[in-house]
Design a protein around this motif. Sequence first.
Motif, PDB file in Angstrom:
ATOM      1  N   ALA A  80      29.479  43.894  53.395  1.00 48.47           N
ATOM      2  CA  ALA A  80      29.942  44.207  54.837  1.00 48.47           C
ATOM      3  C   ALA A  80      30.680  45.247  54.803  1.00 48.47           C
ATOM      4  CB  ALA A  80      31.088  42.475  54.742  1.00 48.47           C
ATOM      5  N   LYS A  81      30.040  45.679  56.368  1.00 49.54           N
ATOM      6  CA  LYS A  81      31.521  46.836  56.493  1.00 49.54           C
ATOM      7  C   LYS A  81      32.934  46.825  56.162  1.00 49.54           C
ATOM      8  CE  LYS A  81      31.377  49.922  60.684  1.00 49.54           C
ATOM      9  NZ  LYS A  81      31.084  51.444  59.193  1.00 49.54           N
ATOM     10  N   TYR A  82      33.289  48.378  55.405  1.00 49.04           N
ATOM     11  CA  TYR A  82      34.792  47.986  55.237  1.00 49.04           C
ATOM     12  C   TYR A  82      35.833  47.997  56.046  1.00 49.04           C
ATOM     13  CZ  TYR A  82      39.077  49.411  53.433  1.00 49.04           C
ATOM     14  OH  TYR A  82      40.618  49.981  52.834  1.00 49.04           O
ATOM     15  N   LYS A  83      36.715  47.280  56.393  1.00 49.69           N
ATOM     16  CA  LYS A  83      37.726  46.873  56.945  1.00 49.69           C
ATOM     17  C   LYS A  83      39.013  46.773  56.332  1.00 49.69           C
ATOM     18  CE  LYS A  83      39.988  44.005  61.009  1.00 49.69           C
ATOM     19  NZ  LYS A  83      39.417  42.623  61.694  1.00 49.69           N
ATOM     20  N   ARG A  84      39.662  47.848  57.084  1.00 48.87           N
ATOM     21  CA  ARG A  84      41.266  47.903  56.248  1.00 48.87           C
ATOM     22  C   ARG A  84      41.836  47.168  56.121  1.00 48.87           C
ATOM     23  NH1 ARG A  84      42.731  53.153  54.080  1.00 48.87           N
ATOM     24  NH2 ARG A  84      41.888  54.496  55.175  1.00 48.87           N
ATOM     25  N   LYS A  85      42.833  46.681  55.569  1.00 48.54           N
ATOM     26  CA  LYS A  85      43.950  45.228  55.260  1.00 48.54           C
ATOM     27  C   LYS A  85      45.231  45.620  55.693  1.00 48.54           C
ATOM     28  CE  LYS A  85      40.979  42.958  52.553  1.00 48.54           C
ATOM     29  NZ  LYS A  85      41.498  41.909  50.821  1.00 48.54           N
ATOM     30  N   SER A  86      45.884  44.322  56.328  1.00 45.03           N
ATOM     31  CA  SER A  86      47.097  45.886  56.692  1.00 45.03           C
ATOM     32  C   SER A  86      47.870  45.573  55.627  1.00 45.03           C
ATOM     33  CB  SER A  86      47.808  44.206  57.972  1.00 45.03           C
ATOM     34  OG  SER A  86      47.474  43.263  57.345  1.00 45.03           O
ATOM     35  N   GLU A  87      49.498  45.070  54.984  1.00 48.40           N
ATOM     36  CA  GLU A  87      50.539  45.682  54.061  1.00 48.40           C
ATOM     37  C   GLU A  87      50.564  44.529  54.160  1.00 48.40           C
ATOM     38  OE1 GLU A  87      51.824  47.277  51.867  1.00 48.40           O
ATOM     39  OE2 GLU A  87      49.998  49.487  52.727  1.00 48.40           O
ATOM     40  N   GLU A  88      51.012  43.073  54.805  1.00 45.98           N
ATOM     41  CA  GLU A  88      50.557  42.088  54.704  1.00 45.98           C
ATOM     42  C   GLU A  88      49.715  41.043  53.944  1.00 45.98           C
ATOM     43  OE1 GLU A  88      52.213  37.902  56.791  1.00 45.98           O
ATOM     44  OE2 GLU A  88      51.473  39.531  58.567  1.00 45.98           O
ATOM     45  N   GLU A  89      48.861  41.686  54.680  1.00 41.35           N
ATOM     46  CA  GLU A  89      46.764  41.248  53.589  1.00 41.35           C
ATOM     47  C   GLU A  89      47.076  41.887  52.428  1.00 41.35           C
ATOM     48  OE1 GLU A  89      43.832  40.986  57.652  1.00 41.35           O
ATOM     49  OE2 GLU A  89      44.171  42.507  57.047  1.00 41.35           O
ATOM     50  N   ILE A  90      47.291  43.062  52.556  1.00 41.30           N
ATOM     51  CA  ILE A  90      47.163  43.463  50.205  1.00 41.30           C
ATOM     52  C   ILE A  90      48.207  42.354  49.771  1.00 41.30           C
ATOM     53  CG2 ILE A  90      47.397  46.052  49.412  1.00 41.30           C
ATOM     54  CD1 ILE A  90      46.197  46.535  51.866  1.00 41.30           C
ATOM     55  N   LYS A  91      49.566  42.800  50.211  1.00 35.30           N
ATOM     56  CA  LYS A  91      50.871  42.107  49.437  1.00 35.30           C
ATOM     57  C   LYS A  91      50.239  40.093  49.139  1.00 35.30           C
ATOM     58  CE  LYS A  91      55.678  40.609  49.186  1.00 35.30           C
ATOM     59  NZ  LYS A  91      54.949  39.185  49.286  1.00 35.30           N
ATOM     60  N   ASN A  92      49.711  39.373  49.945  1.00 38.90           N
ATOM     61  CA  ASN A  92      49.148  38.325  49.742  1.00 38.90           C
ATOM     62  C   ASN A  92      47.816  38.359  49.119  1.00 38.90           C
ATOM     63  OD1 ASN A  92      51.112  37.593  52.020  1.00 38.90           O
ATOM     64  ND2 ASN A  92      49.432  37.910  53.677  1.00 38.90           N
ATOM     65  N   GLU A  93      47.242  38.953  49.195  1.00 39.87           N
ATOM     66  CA  GLU A  93      45.665  39.074  48.460  1.00 39.87           C
ATOM     67  C   GLU A  93      46.718  39.531  46.937  1.00 39.87           C
ATOM     68  OE1 GLU A  93      41.962  41.448  47.618  1.00 39.87           O
ATOM     69  OE2 GLU A  93      43.206  42.631  48.559  1.00 39.87           O
ATOM     70  N   MET A  94      47.537  40.528  46.540  1.00 42.81           N
ATOM     71  CA  MET A  94      48.188  41.082  45.135  1.00 42.81           C
ATOM     72  C   MET A  94      49.177  39.396  44.642  1.00 42.81           C
ATOM     73  SD  MET A  94      49.076  45.141  45.032  1.00 42.81           S
ATOM     74  CE  MET A  94      49.975  44.874  46.746  1.00 42.81           C
ATOM     75  N   ASP A  95      49.975  39.609  45.383  1.00 42.95           N
ATOM     76  CA  ASP A  95      50.493  38.010  45.091  1.00 42.95           C
ATOM     77  C   ASP A  95      49.111  37.011  44.127  1.00 42.95           C
ATOM     78  OD1 ASP A  95      52.953  39.363  45.501  1.00 42.95           O
ATOM     79  OD2 ASP A  95      53.282  38.142  47.848  1.00 42.95           O
ATOM     80  N   GLY A  96      48.375  36.219  44.896  1.00 39.44           N
ATOM     81  CA  GLY A  96      47.449  35.624  44.346  1.00 39.44           C
ATOM     82  C   GLY A  96      46.589  35.769  43.085  1.00 39.44           C
ATOM     83  N   TYR A  97      46.305  37.668  43.356  1.00 41.37           N
ATOM     84  CA  TYR A  97      46.482  37.925  42.159  1.00 41.37           C
ATOM     85  C   TYR A  97      47.357  38.081  40.582  1.00 41.37           C
ATOM     86  CZ  TYR A  97      42.136  39.486  44.282  1.00 41.37           C
ATOM     87  OH  TYR A  97      41.367  39.976  45.645  1.00 41.37           O
ATOM     88  N   ASN A  98      47.966  38.371  40.901  1.00 40.15           N
ATOM     89  CA  ASN A  98      48.938  38.352  39.815  1.00 40.15           C
ATOM     90  C   ASN A  98      49.634  36.758  38.717  1.00 40.15           C
ATOM     91  OD1 ASN A  98      50.670  40.773  40.770  1.00 40.15           O
ATOM     92  ND2 ASN A  98      52.312  40.454  41.751  1.00 40.15           N
ATOM     93  N   LYS A  99      49.630  35.552  40.261  1.00 39.61           N
ATOM     94  CA  LYS A  99      49.645  34.403  39.571  1.00 39.61           C
ATOM     95  C   LYS A  99      48.418  33.940  38.810  1.00 39.61           C
ATOM     96  CE  LYS A  99      52.118  32.760  43.609  1.00 39.61           C
ATOM     97  NZ  LYS A  99      52.212  31.688  45.749  1.00 39.61           N
ATOM     98  N   LYS A 100      47.478  34.549  39.141  1.00 38.35           N
ATOM     99  CA  LYS A 100      46.174  34.440  38.412  1.00 38.35           C
ATOM    100  C   LYS A 100      45.937  34.682  37.554  1.00 38.35           C
ATOM    101  CE  LYS A 100      41.216  34.708  39.607  1.00 38.35           C
ATOM    102  NZ  LYS A 100      39.649  35.013  39.897  1.00 38.35           N
ATOM    103  N   ILE A 101      46.780  35.966  37.253  1.00 41.51           N
ATOM    104  CA  ILE A 101      46.954  37.013  35.706  1.00 41.51           C
ATOM    105  C   ILE A 101      47.661  35.983  34.740  1.00 41.51           C
ATOM    106  CG2 ILE A 101      47.793  38.741  34.689  1.00 41.51           C
ATOM    107  CD1 ILE A 101      46.989  40.502  37.055  1.00 41.51           C
ATOM    108  N   ILE A 102      49.086  35.706  35.813  1.00 43.18           N
ATOM    109  CA  ILE A 102      50.074  34.714  34.673  1.00 43.18           C
ATOM    110  C   ILE A 102      49.134  33.918  34.098  1.00 43.18           C
ATOM    111  CG2 ILE A 102      51.674  34.062  34.356  1.00 43.18           C
ATOM    112  CD1 ILE A 102      52.113  36.543  34.362  1.00 43.18           C
ATOM    113  N   ALA A 103      48.885  32.664  35.205  1.00 39.41           N
ATOM    114  CA  ALA A 103      48.380  31.843  34.725  1.00 39.41           C
ATOM    115  C   ALA A 103      46.347  32.234  33.184  1.00 39.41           C
ATOM    116  CB  ALA A 103      47.315  31.392  36.211  1.00 39.41           C
ATOM    117  N   LEU A 104      45.879  32.557  33.724  1.00 34.00           N
ATOM    118  CA  LEU A 104      45.374  32.872  32.542  1.00 34.00           C
ATOM    119  C   LEU A 104      45.749  33.490  31.384  1.00 34.00           C
ATOM    120  CD1 LEU A 104      42.929  35.389  34.943  1.00 34.00           C
ATOM    121  CD2 LEU A 104      42.296  33.116  34.085  1.00 34.00           C
ATOM    122  N   GLY A 105      46.731  34.189  31.222  1.00 36.12           N
ATOM    123  CA  GLY A 105      47.437  34.415  30.250  1.00 36.12           C
ATOM    124  C   GLY A 105      48.381  32.765  29.575  1.00 36.12           C
TER     125      GLY A 105
END
Length: 336
Positions: free
Chosen positions: A2-27
């Motif tokens: 899909a056409k790229y749409k730049r995310k807001s700072e809040e959206e990026i922060k929420n995305e990274m928070d989810g990834y961080n939890k996923k990384i630790i859980a996998l570890g």
Amino acid sequence: MAKYKRKSEEEIKNEMDGYNKKIIALGENFKSDPEDMADYFAFSSKFYQYSPKNQQLIYDQNQYASFVGSFLSYKEKGYHVEKGQKSMKVFVPVPCSYFYRNGEKTSTRLADATPDERSKIASGEIEVKKAMSFKLGSVFDISQTDCPVEDYPKIIKFGEKSHPHAEIYEKLKGYCEQQGFSVAETSLRSIELRGQYTPSTKSIELNNKLQDTQKLGTFLHEMSHGLLDHDHKAGETSIDTYLKEFEADGLTIMFMSHFGFEITEGTRGHLSTQYKAFNSELDKLPDDEKDRYSLDNSLKTVNDLYKDHIDAMEEHLEKLNNIPSYNYEDEWDQEM
């Protein structure tokens, strides 16, 4: 895509928070399949077990060699060494028989005995002694043979063919090269080593046996080492190495998740191994040294790099998606 749409700072922060939890859980939670481990050990038993001296010799010539055999041993298993492959040298024991000629202090090989000496040997007049000598022989890692990937033990995973993985690998490889890194697929003389990053030359090498899914994951892992500016510093300990591998795995998981790909079992297993090894080494340190190492600091480093590159990656992909592709099928129809 899909056409790229730049995310807001809040959206990026929420995305990274989810990834961080996923990384630790996998570890924390990943466990290898016991059946895969059993298959691995059964496969290992088919290969000759070398002496400690030969193991050191093999390591000095190829530290990632895993399943090693001679040219003939592979032939007996139905495989063949690929043309042009460089062998590793080991000491091969050779039984020998010798005797002493009358009045001489140096031995003579039984093969060099004269007819008269052979007669005396047969009658017992001359004593024959037996010993073991050594000569140099040639061995090869299984990665240097035509053994198909599907015959490898299950724990040695090379992934599967996948057009979406192959497509985004090719596109992100272009982005990686724009950042100043070279990317090559080559024989790494190992089935244990998926890829490697060389800081001094900013070069990424990927095992040419990798299939599309593992190739993408391995490529992103080695590119992450480069983006994180991981280098080998003097005085670096194992805990530093585990932390760097954890960071590269973490950034890989963030990129793969962002682009909608499942995390490969190889990446999950590698992350878990590094995570647990890091914590094990950390527990051994005195309290006043533990502050030097922090998974939270590593995740912050990973998050910062992710933010620095994800927009640029998206824009790179968007540009490539907007380039018209030549339709060879139309040309074929016209010729018909």
